[in-house]
Design an enzyme around this catalytic site. Structure first.
Site, PDB file in Angstrom:
ATOM      1  CG  HIS A 215      -1.860   1.183   1.247  1.00 42.42           C
ATOM      2  ND1 HIS A 215      -1.543   2.348   1.911  1.00 42.42           N
ATOM      3  CD2 HIS A 215      -3.078   1.389   0.706  1.00 42.42           C
ATOM      4  CE1 HIS A 215      -2.527   3.218   1.772  1.00 42.42           C
ATOM      5  NE2 HIS A 215      -3.468   2.671   1.045  1.00 42.42           N
ATOM      6  CD  GLU A 255      -7.888  -3.683   7.646  1.00 48.59           C
ATOM      7  OE1 GLU A 255      -8.056  -2.934   6.667  1.00 48.59           O
ATOM      8  OE2 GLU A 255      -8.806  -4.019   8.413  1.00 48.59           O
ATOM      9  CG  HIS A 257      -3.860   1.717   5.634  1.00 47.52           C
ATOM     10  ND1 HIS A 257      -4.204   1.371   4.355  1.00 47.52           N
ATOM     11  CD2 HIS A 257      -4.815   1.214   6.437  1.00 47.52           C
ATOM     12  CE1 HIS A 257      -5.328   0.671   4.366  1.00 47.52           C
ATOM     13  NE2 HIS A 257      -5.720   0.562   5.630  1.00 47.52           N
ATOM     14  CD  GLU A 271      -8.478   1.018   7.955  1.00 49.83           C
ATOM     15  OE1 GLU A 271      -9.646   1.412   7.767  1.00 49.83           O
ATOM     16  OE2 GLU A 271      -7.742   0.642   7.024  1.00 49.83           O
TER      17      GLU A 271
END
Length: 280
Positions: A215, A255, A257, A271
């Site tokens: 990401h 998660e 980011h 996240e």
């Protein structure tokens, strides 16, 4: 190697972007309409649907951040003053440009926006419909940005002239981008690759673990980079030749980011509700 996590708000707040600025670690809470710091300070933007996303250290003793949900670019001064500038087009990626202004991608407008520290706003079309410009970085006196649906890297002069560099891999879905000492790194979330583009337009691609969905990327001083592996819940370190030298497990469902380099340390926004501090 050590990984330390600091809880930020609650899981549903969604820490997303992260930056080290003014002696503090700041993160955007994309689902809560707030900005928070590692030390516990929380700034409510009084706009729950504002979706604060990417955050950077500004040139004026302040952090700046995109508000993707309500068409604004926000600012919080180190003195605590909070303000925002309207900029239509779903601003997302953000960087400080070579001219000292803030430059951002306008995802729904197929344009790049510019905001001065005094609040003056300009927009420049990228010339490609439906390209969905994502992240943006400053390198070599120009602005470089990923075209997520255009499958290309764009570059723009401060006067608005655009050049588009198509990617070798089809449907790669480029997202994160970061300027290194000698080239620009980017990630391909759909192709599970890291890419690098030189100032003369040469593109190289390097494989990552299948299904990891990279990401964000942060270029390192030694010519390599760090990459968040969103679907794998991990952080990877690549050397200047594009080889993975280290991989850090951040936990199932973490998660990861945004990420930021602070000397030898790395900060990652998770996240799931925290920021992770990685000390190699």
């Amino acid at each position: 190697m050590s990984v330390t996590e600091y809880a930020i708000g609650v899981e549903s707040d969604g820490p997303y972007g992260v930056v080290v600025a003014g002696g503090e670690v700041w993160t955007t809470l994309v689902h809560a309409g707030r900005i928070a710091t590692r030390s516990g300070r929380v700034v409510d933007l009084d706009a729950a649907e504002s979706r604060p996303s990417v955050i950077v250290d500004g040139p004026d003793d302040a952090v700046w951040f995109t508000r993707n949900g309500d068409d604004r670019v926000g600012r919080i001064g180190y003195d605590g003053v909070v303000s925002a500038v309207e900029l239509a087009g779903a601003p997302y990626g953000l960087c400080v440009g070579p001219d000292g202004a803030l430059w951002c991608t306008l995802m729904s407008a197929d344009a790049i926006g510019r905001v001065t520290v005094d609040g003056e706003v300009s927009t420049y079309p990228i010339g490609t419909a439906g390209a969905f410009p994502a992240m943006i970085a400053s390198y070599g006196g120009e602005l470089w940005f990923t075209l997520n649906q255009g499958n290309a890297i764009g570059r723009m002069t401060t006067g608005g002239a655009v050049t588009t560099c198509p990617l070798p891999t089809e449907a790669a879905g480029p997202v994160g981008i970061s300027a290194g000492p000698e080239a620009v790194w980017f990630v391909e979330i759909q192709a599970d690759r890291v890419g690098r583009i030189s100032v003369d337009g040469k593109i190289e691609e390097f494989p990552l673990p299948a299904g990891c969905k990279p990401h964000a990327v942060a270029a390192a001083a030694d010519g390599g980079c760090w990459v968040t592996l969103w679907a794998a819940g991990a952080l990877a370190r690549l050397d200047a030749e594009g080889n993975i030298t280290d991989q850090y497990d951040l936990g199932t469902g973490s998660e990861p980011h945004g990420l930021a380099i602070d000397g030898d340390w790395v900060w990652v926004a998770l996240e799931k509700g925290s920021v992770a501090h990685i000390q190699p």
